[in-house]
Design an enzyme around this catalytic site. Sequence first.
Site, PDB file in Angstrom:
ATOM      1  N   GLU A 150      15.822  -2.363  67.879  1.00 23.05           N
ATOM      2  CA  GLU A 150      16.048  -0.795  68.388  1.00 23.05           C
ATOM      3  C   GLU A 150      16.680  -0.816  69.728  1.00 23.05           C
ATOM      4  O   GLU A 150      17.762  -1.016  69.625  1.00 23.05           O
ATOM      5  CB  GLU A 150      14.855   0.022  68.308  1.00 23.05           C
ATOM      6  CG  GLU A 150      15.014   1.570  68.259  1.00 23.05           C
ATOM      7  CD  GLU A 150      13.899   2.297  67.762  1.00 23.05           C
ATOM      8  OE1 GLU A 150      13.997   3.608  67.834  1.00 23.05           O
ATOM      9  OE2 GLU A 150      13.038   1.789  67.255  1.00 23.05           O
TER      10      GLU A 150
ATOM     11  N   GLU B 203       3.700   3.078  72.658  1.00 26.94           N
ATOM     12  CA  GLU B 203       4.489   4.086  72.010  1.00 26.94           C
ATOM     13  C   GLU B 203       3.565   5.064  71.319  1.00 26.94           C
ATOM     14  O   GLU B 203       3.645   6.236  71.279  1.00 26.94           O
ATOM     15  CB  GLU B 203       5.366   3.167  70.956  1.00 26.94           C
ATOM     16  CG  GLU B 203       6.059   4.308  69.840  1.00 26.94           C
ATOM     17  CD  GLU B 203       7.058   3.493  68.957  1.00 26.94           C
ATOM     18  OE1 GLU B 203       8.060   4.204  68.530  1.00 26.94           O
ATOM     19  OE2 GLU B 203       6.715   2.299  68.708  1.00 26.94           O
TER      20      GLU B 203
END
Length: 911
Positions: A490, A762
């Site tokens: 990502e 996260e």
Amino acid sequence: MRNYFLIVALHCSLFTLSVSAQQLQVSDLKTEYQENPLNISAAAPRLSWKIRSAQRNVMQTAYQIRVGTDSANLSAGKSLVWDSGKKKGEVSVFLPYAGTPLKPNTKYYWQVKVKDNQGKESAWSAIGSWRTSLFGAANWSAKWITSDLADTITGPSPMFRKVFAATGKVKSAILYITARGLYEAQLNGKRVGRDHLAPGWTSYSKRLLYQSYDVTSLLKNGQNAIGFTLGNGWYAGRIGFDNQRGFYGKQVSGLAQLQIEYADGTTKTIGSDDTWKYATGPIRFSDLYNGEVYDAKYEKKGWALPDYNDTGWKGVTIADAGKEVLESSISPLPHKHEEFKVVRIIKTPKGETVLDFGQNLVGWVSFQLSGKAGSSIQFEHGEVLDKAGNFYDDNMRSAKQLVRYIFKGSGVESYEPHFTYQGFRYVKVTGNVANLNPAAFKAIAVYADMATTGKFSTSNTLLNQLQHNIEWGQKGNFMDVPTDCPQRDERLGWTGDAQVFFRTAAFNMDVAGFFTKWMKDVASDQLPNGSVPFVVPNILNEGSTGSAGWGDVATIIPWNMYVAYGDQQILANQYPSMRAWVEFMTSKSTNDLWNTGFHFGDWLFYRPDDDNDGRSAITDKYLIAQAFYAHSTQLLINAAKVLGNKGDEDKYTALLERIKKAFLKEYLTPNGRLVSGSQTAYVLALNFELLPENLRQQAVDFLVTNIKSYGNHLTTGFLGTPYLCHVLTRFGRTDVAYELLLQETYPSWLYPVKMGATTIWERWDGIKPDGSFQTTGMNSFNHYAYGAIGDWMYRVMAGLDTDESGPGYKKITISPKPGGNITHAAAELETLYGLAVSDWKIENGNFKLKVVIPPNTTALIRLPGAAKASVTENGLVLKEVKGFSKVADQGNDVEINAGSGTYQFEYAVKL
């Protein structure tokens, strides 16, 4: 007699030091935020400086600037291109050059002297400088060159070289260089510059940055050689999801122009053209996600030296110039920073050999090892070990993060990667692993070359580790754009993540250049309808619908940059983008209500695994959208006011009133409850002032009740978390804010700390209490968004803030709010004016506060709980201290208006 002279000499020396300490001095000369930059493309670059003085209440009252193209003449005041003359005023930051038009590729020297409000005048400062860029396409004579390799995406990296002569004494030599891909340049066998992953990542189809390097010291009289190696990088390598490659192009190419000026005034230009040659070398494969393969037997020793035999090299191919605009780089590129030794070598239950570097970081591993020719060693990178203690990289998804080195068999060989980077703490080693010596390895942290500006510490070791984790989350994700994560497949510039973290980021590091560059791409990638993509640069080819909290990056970061740095130009540059985003939301609204389209919502909010009784903290996505619609409109109004755009100020003020009415009509019940009862719903409504004043206290009570119902835990996601503690403090519940901050069980900021985290996660529970992991599909252990709590710790807990009426810390607010049994908190920030400090401790029943206010600024100092106390400053009763323009009780506190200086307050108080 000898002792007498020694005593006299010592006395004179101390006297000189004392006098020097009283002197007014000018230092830290900067041009467009940079010290002695080589890349200035502005027609009127802005100049800034700091004032040094040990006196209190020092304000600049006048200044004089002089600029020239010769340092010797400048010191003598001769041959100037600008002399401002003595100008009255306090301005010491962002003062625009106003001399004769600047020339391209020219070095300018400058000095400044100032006068203060106490009648003192400084000497001329030390000389600073800036060099202009090439200014435009007309000054580029070099050609884009490439190879005829069939495959540069999965194949080897091409190397380019040229030999040239330099005759005569060289005054200066500047290399301007860029690439479609990544480059590393050499001149006469020496690496050029300290940058890595150059030229950085922009919206390549629209603009491409080039760098400027002073290579004068590398040049020699006679024959010289220049060369560069290219890697795929963001341009041609793998990027985004679905194994996407070659998004911007399939073939890497380079552009280089060396500008030589001789002492006699003559010049010479060496540019990339069809006389260059190319070959392939030891980098057999490079990719940001998947790593690098380096085969040492293909090394070409001395390939960038003039006497290297390049008979076997091929001629280059001239590549098309392209439509992208070449721009001089203002952003700090990645540099190598901290180095970490192996803490331990682990033999896992599975029998794996794993290096533990003790810190989750972003960069790469370097080593010095020996091996037989053709043998190899491989490094796989991971952030954590699994519950059993084995190497774990399932959360990387399809990113391999694999580095392979093949030995040439010539004794001890040294290596570090070139065109890749990894996110890791643990490294699994395979291949040549017999008798590994931990001293042979080191992990090197690589991130954008941003100066550290802020420091924060407390008496609580867990909070100190939290601050450490915030800093390392920022370092790891500020490579060249603000990425969500640095390790899996990502690594994108998610706009929502960036905007929630900006205020925290701007305290920890100098991010002015970093975000100025990235926000230009936000505007560049903004769609014609005003929508802002989810990621910038926009490699997902989406964003037409816009998402609340993500698209608002267009308004939130420019305004907060203005607040943090006092830079009106960022507002002016981004204002069309700010307005376009607000107009986009308006176009998607009916009766001023934005309740259409796709939205991420309060991303990663609290949701129990088996939610049978509705405890998931869901917030209506359209409520969130309307809240951010209001917020962005307010920020646009603020910007219009600063820029003097009265028409827009009035227009959007009227719009904001309608937006708020629509919010109340749609989302507030007759009894004053929001239709979503979540923490995020109340936090956004309160923070963005969507509720009438008579309903705000009730809303705060609902918020606190909700927090208590979750056992003093937060339940907010990405959009609610940054404002949660700020709202509680604003409405008198700092006690609850401390309870949340100091909560140690899931979900909380300290839960990951207790679980051994060295960066921000996260998810609130990336590793669950039983040691198992959250879903592998999205579970980064280096993701800075939840680190936005840092902003509250610095501005509220430690109490160091800027007043928006004097942005950029021209006006400083010192207002610490102790609590949570914390006995010490300190924040210090190197502002554009100098060092500002708020450092408090509670000791033996006394509250002690050290305050430092830099020259040419003022401060409002608020002493908590001091209204009925006997306050001293540096041992003097407060009313006896000279220089304060105001001392007054404000509720339970004492407020003081102060000028620059160092202050030590102390008083007995029960907080």
